[in-house]
Write a protein that holds these residues in place. Sequence first.
Motif, mmCIF file in Angstrom:
data_model
loop_
_atom_site.group_PDB
_atom_site.id
_atom_site.type_symbol
_atom_site.label_atom_id
_atom_site.label_comp_id
_atom_site.label_asym_id
_atom_site.label_seq_id
_atom_site.Cartn_x
_atom_site.Cartn_y
_atom_site.Cartn_z
ATOM 1 N N UNK A 46 83.680 62.272 88.718
ATOM 2 C CA UNK A 46 83.095 61.282 87.793
ATOM 3 C C UNK A 46 81.808 61.814 87.177
ATOM 4 N N UNK A 47 80.989 62.450 87.991
ATOM 5 C CA UNK A 47 79.735 63.001 87.477
ATOM 6 C C UNK A 47 80.018 64.160 86.528
ATOM 7 N N UNK A 48 81.033 64.947 86.840
ATOM 8 C CA UNK A 48 81.397 66.041 85.934
ATOM 9 C C UNK A 48 81.867 65.480 84.593
ATOM 10 N N UNK A 49 82.676 64.439 84.632
ATOM 11 C CA UNK A 49 83.157 63.818 83.389
ATOM 12 C C UNK A 49 81.993 63.309 82.541
ATOM 13 N N UNK A 50 81.005 62.713 83.197
ATOM 14 C CA UNK A 50 79.830 62.207 82.469
ATOM 15 C C UNK A 50 79.104 63.332 81.759
ATOM 16 N N UNK A 51 78.850 64.418 82.463
ATOM 17 C CA UNK A 51 78.112 65.530 81.847
ATOM 18 C C UNK A 51 78.987 66.240 80.809
ATOM 19 N N UNK A 52 80.283 66.347 81.054
ATOM 20 C CA UNK A 52 81.169 66.983 80.071
ATOM 21 C C UNK A 52 81.192 66.192 78.765
ATOM 22 N N UNK A 53 81.283 64.876 78.869
ATOM 23 C CA UNK A 53 81.303 64.031 77.655
ATOM 24 C C UNK A 53 79.987 64.172 76.898
ATOM 25 N N UNK A 54 78.885 64.169 77.615
ATOM 26 C CA UNK A 54 77.580 64.205 76.942
ATOM 27 C C UNK A 54 77.268 65.580 76.381
ATOM 28 N N UNK A 55 77.587 66.603 77.130
ATOM 29 C CA UNK A 55 77.165 67.958 76.744
ATOM 30 C C UNK A 55 78.238 68.716 75.952
#
Length: 132
Positions: A122-131
């Motif tokens: 979930x944290x990876x998905x958050x950073x992937x979407x943002x970055x």
Amino acid sequence: QAVLLEALIGHDLARDGNAVALENAEILAANFPRRPSAWFWRAAALQANQRGLEAARALSSLAQRTPADDPVGMGARLGLAALFVGLERGAQACAMRQKIFSRPEAPARWRDAVTAFPLLKDWQDTTDRHCG
């Protein structure tokens, strides 16, 4: 007992039982302080309860105690980056994400981390979407 608490926390977070999840996460972290997943779940529960700064402190503490190239250390640092996205510190989050995955062995270590701690996805998905 730790596995049961983790399952309860995950279930409570999935059904928006954030307050109960946080209570169980505090018990988990207090009773199993050497269990990395306890700190990941505690941070997730704090974040769900709009206590992002406390969650960031918890993950920062875990990151300071673990090597940057260790799956636990990578998870703590990426979780911190995901929290920074929510705290409107996106540039810092993307810089952290880039540094985490800049090492040649990072993909293999990250697969180990996500296998051991599925919450990290979930944290990876958050950073992937943002970055991107």
